[in-house]
Design a protein around this motif. Structure first.
Motif, PDB file in Angstrom:
ATOM      1  N   TRP A  17       0.813  -1.221   0.000  1.00 35.46           N
ATOM      2  CA  TRP A  17       0.000   0.000   0.000  1.00 35.46           C
ATOM      3  C   TRP A  17       0.841   1.263   0.000  1.00 35.46           C
ATOM      4  N   MET A  18       2.116   1.123  -0.242  1.00 32.85           N
ATOM      5  CA  MET A  18       3.030   2.259  -0.200  1.00 32.85           C
ATOM      6  C   MET A  18       3.336   2.752  -1.613  1.00 32.85           C
ATOM      7  N   PRO A  19       3.559   4.042  -1.794  1.00 31.72           N
ATOM      8  CA  PRO A  19       3.976   4.553  -3.097  1.00 31.72           C
ATOM      9  C   PRO A  19       5.482   4.381  -3.279  1.00 31.72           C
ATOM     10  N   GLY A  20       5.939   4.537  -4.495  1.00 31.11           N
ATOM     11  CA  GLY A  20       7.355   4.416  -4.766  1.00 31.11           C
ATOM     12  C   GLY A  20       8.195   5.383  -3.965  1.00 31.11           C
ATOM     13  N   VAL A  21       7.640   6.567  -3.685  1.00 33.72           N
ATOM     14  CA  VAL A  21       8.401   7.582  -2.961  1.00 33.72           C
ATOM     15  C   VAL A  21       8.718   7.148  -1.532  1.00 33.72           C
ATOM     16  N   SER A  22       8.047   6.117  -1.033  1.00 32.35           N
ATOM     17  CA  SER A  22       8.328   5.636   0.327  1.00 32.35           C
ATOM     18  C   SER A  22       9.752   5.093   0.450  1.00 32.35           C
ATOM     19  N   MET A  23      10.386   4.786  -0.682  1.00 33.25           N
ATOM     20  CA  MET A  23      11.752   4.271  -0.660  1.00 33.25           C
ATOM     21  C   MET A  23      12.786   5.385  -0.785  1.00 33.25           C
ATOM     22  N   ALA A  24      12.327   6.637  -0.859  1.00 34.96           N
ATOM     23  CA  ALA A  24      13.234   7.749  -1.148  1.00 34.96           C
ATOM     24  C   ALA A  24      14.285   7.954  -0.068  1.00 34.96           C
ATOM     25  N   ILE A 141      16.021  -8.164   7.079  1.00 32.43           N
ATOM     26  CA  ILE A 141      16.018  -7.367   8.300  1.00 32.43           C
ATOM     27  C   ILE A 141      14.582  -7.272   8.791  1.00 32.43           C
ATOM     28  N   ALA A 142      14.309  -7.810   9.965  1.00 26.18           N
ATOM     29  CA  ALA A 142      12.972  -7.789  10.551  1.00 26.18           C
ATOM     30  C   ALA A 142      12.922  -6.762  11.672  1.00 26.18           C
ATOM     31  N   GLY A 143      11.727  -6.275  11.963  1.00 25.16           N
ATOM     32  CA  GLY A 143      11.534  -5.327  13.056  1.00 25.16           C
ATOM     33  C   GLY A 143      10.866  -5.985  14.252  1.00 25.16           C
ATOM     34  N   ARG A 144      11.098  -5.421  15.432  1.00 25.14           N
ATOM     35  CA  ARG A 144      10.473  -5.958  16.638  1.00 25.14           C
ATOM     36  C   ARG A 144       9.795  -4.870  17.469  1.00 25.14           C
ATOM     37  N   SER A 145       9.445  -3.748  16.845  1.00 29.53           N
ATOM     38  CA  SER A 145       8.665  -2.707  17.522  1.00 29.53           C
ATOM     39  C   SER A 145       7.224  -2.838  17.046  1.00 29.53           C
ATOM     40  N   PRO A 146       6.327  -3.378  17.872  1.00 25.15           N
ATOM     41  CA  PRO A 146       4.987  -3.766  17.415  1.00 25.15           C
ATOM     42  C   PRO A 146       4.011  -2.603  17.295  1.00 25.15           C
ATOM     43  N   HIS A 147       4.292  -1.702  16.369  1.00 21.88           N
ATOM     44  CA  HIS A 147       3.414  -0.556  16.148  1.00 21.88           C
ATOM     45  C   HIS A 147       2.893  -0.622  14.719  1.00 21.88           C
ATOM     46  N   GLY A 148       1.676  -1.103  14.544  1.00 23.08           N
ATOM     47  CA  GLY A 148       1.102  -1.224  13.212  1.00 23.08           C
ATOM     48  C   GLY A 148      -0.278  -1.836  13.277  1.00 23.08           C
ATOM     49  N   LEU A 149      -1.071  -1.558  12.262  1.00 26.66           N
ATOM     50  CA  LEU A 149      -2.453  -2.046  12.250  1.00 26.66           C
ATOM     51  C   LEU A 149      -2.536  -3.560  12.094  1.00 26.66           C
ATOM     52  N   GLY A 150      -1.486  -4.163  11.573  1.00 27.02           N
ATOM     53  CA  GLY A 150      -1.525  -5.599  11.351  1.00 27.02           C
ATOM     54  C   GLY A 150      -1.756  -6.399  12.612  1.00 27.02           C
ATOM     55  N   ARG A 151      -1.374  -5.848  13.763  1.00 23.77           N
ATOM     56  CA  ARG A 151      -1.544  -6.599  15.013  1.00 23.77           C
ATOM     57  C   ARG A 151      -3.010  -6.792  15.371  1.00 23.77           C
ATOM     58  N   TYR A 152      -3.898  -6.029  14.744  1.00 20.28           N
ATOM     59  CA  TYR A 152      -5.332  -6.192  15.003  1.00 20.28           C
ATOM     60  C   TYR A 152      -5.959  -7.290  14.133  1.00 20.28           C
ATOM     61  N   PHE A 153      -5.206  -7.768  13.153  1.00 23.08           N
ATOM     62  CA  PHE A 153      -5.748  -8.772  12.241  1.00 23.08           C
ATOM     63  C   PHE A 153      -5.002 -10.103  12.315  1.00 23.08           C
ATOM     64  N   GLY A 154      -3.718 -10.061  12.679  1.00 19.77           N
ATOM     65  CA  GLY A 154      -2.937 -11.280  12.737  1.00 19.77           C
ATOM     66  C   GLY A 154      -2.663 -11.708  14.165  1.00 19.77           C
ATOM     67  N   HIS A 155      -2.366 -12.985  14.337  1.00 15.75           N
ATOM     68  CA  HIS A 155      -1.994 -13.512  15.650  1.00 15.75           C
ATOM     69  C   HIS A 155      -0.495 -13.760  15.644  1.00 15.75           C
ATOM     70  N   ASP A 161       6.794  -6.593  14.089  1.00 16.12           N
ATOM     71  CA  ASP A 161       6.937  -5.172  13.804  1.00 16.12           C
ATOM     72  C   ASP A 161       5.586  -4.465  13.778  1.00 16.12           C
ATOM     73  N   GLY A 162       4.560  -5.159  14.286  1.00 15.47           N
ATOM     74  CA  GLY A 162       3.210  -4.620  14.288  1.00 15.47           C
ATOM     75  C   GLY A 162       2.400  -5.037  13.080  1.00 15.47           C
ATOM     76  N   THR A 163       3.058  -5.528  12.049  1.00 16.98           N
ATOM     77  CA  THR A 163       2.385  -6.004  10.838  1.00 16.98           C
ATOM     78  C   THR A 163       2.839  -7.397  10.458  1.00 16.98           C
ATOM     79  N   VAL A 164       4.125  -7.667  10.666  1.00 15.34           N
ATOM     80  CA  VAL A 164       4.720  -8.961  10.300  1.00 15.34           C
ATOM     81  C   VAL A 164       5.450  -9.524  11.516  1.00 15.34           C
ATOM     82  N   ALA A 165       5.184 -10.788  11.831  1.00 13.31           N
ATOM     83  CA  ALA A 165       5.893 -11.456  12.919  1.00 13.31           C
ATOM     84  C   ALA A 165       7.314 -11.793  12.478  1.00 13.31           C
ATOM     85  N   GLY A 186       8.574   1.774   9.947  1.00 14.20           N
ATOM     86  CA  GLY A 186       9.791   2.379  10.462  1.00 14.20           C
ATOM     87  C   GLY A 186      11.054   1.811   9.848  1.00 14.20           C
ATOM     88  N   LEU A 187      10.992   0.602   9.311  1.00 11.61           N
ATOM     89  CA  LEU A 187      12.148   0.024   8.632  1.00 11.61           C
ATOM     90  C   LEU A 187      12.592   0.887   7.455  1.00 11.61           C
TER      91      LEU A 187
END
Length: 208
Positions: A17-24, A141-155, A161-165, A186-187
């Motif tokens: 859901w990110m645009p190309g500019v997110s990699m800038a 490289i994985a993240g371990r700061s659980p801030h993201g909407l994914g935590r409301y849908f996944g177990h 990282d809040g979206t991906v375990a 944040g990655l």
């Protein structure tokens, strides 16, 4: 492909859901380090892997490159390299990519009101990738700061990282795997992730 230590081209892929500019931001960091980053922008959910893969293959075939890919971009990259092992890609760094499949995507897919947001990328996000056996070295490289909407849908069992375990990123066959203090988005703005990606592109490992 020639294994030149001076390979500078880096193709960058964003997430669903990110645009190309997110990699800038990461691109600027890599450019400052002497690389030549270029963004491969695509319509993540709307287009789906079947539409994206031929264009990505065409781009990667043009000249040797490394790849830096966030989230879904990592799954698409490995799919392209698996189907086209002749592509001149030396190293790939995935940022928070659910290479073993996404439980958050599974949660979204089970709700009639949320399933459409996955679009044509749903199958790849749900299935993930088979163990990596390709020629390119792949680091994650994985993240371990659980801030993201994914935590409301996944177990998530364990860190996420809040979206991906973190467990969803441990694909067999990776050349390197690391976990840092960052959320999923944040990655894309992590100085630590940028330094680690640079190290991997130069030496095939995240450390010195």
């Amino acid at each position: 492909m020639a294994r030149s230590p001076n390979l500078r081209r880096i193709v960058m892929l964003h997430g669903i859901w990110m645009p190309g500019v997110s990699m800038a931001w990461l691109g600027a960091r890599l450019a400052a380090a002497g690389f030549q980053p270029e963004t491969f922008a695509y319509a993540g959910a709307a287009a789906g892997p079947d539409a994206v893969l031929p264009k990505l293959v065409e781009s990667l075939r043009r000249e040797p490159a490394h790849v830096l890919a966030h989230s879904l971009g990592g799954l698409i990259t490995l799919s392209a390299l698996r189907d086209h092992p002749e592509l001149p890609v030396r190293r790939v760094v995935c940022l928070g990519s659910p290479l073993l499949g996404s439980s958050a995507a599974g949660g979204l897919s089970r709700r009639s009101w949320s399933a459409p947001v996955l679009g044509r990328a749903a199958a790849l996000l749900l299935q993930g990738c088979p163990p990596w056996q390709g020629a390119a070295q792949v680091g994650l490289i994985a993240g371990r700061s659980p801030h993201g909407l994914g935590r409301y849908f996944g177990h998530f069992d364990g860190d996420s990282d809040g979206t991906v375990a973190v467990a969803e990123t441990r694909l067999p066959g990776l050349a390197a795997h690391a976990v840092i203090d960052a959320s999923h988005s944040g990655l894309l703005f992590s100085a630590q992730a940028a330094r680690m990606a640079e190290a991997f592109f130069r030496r095939g490992r995240f450390g010195d």
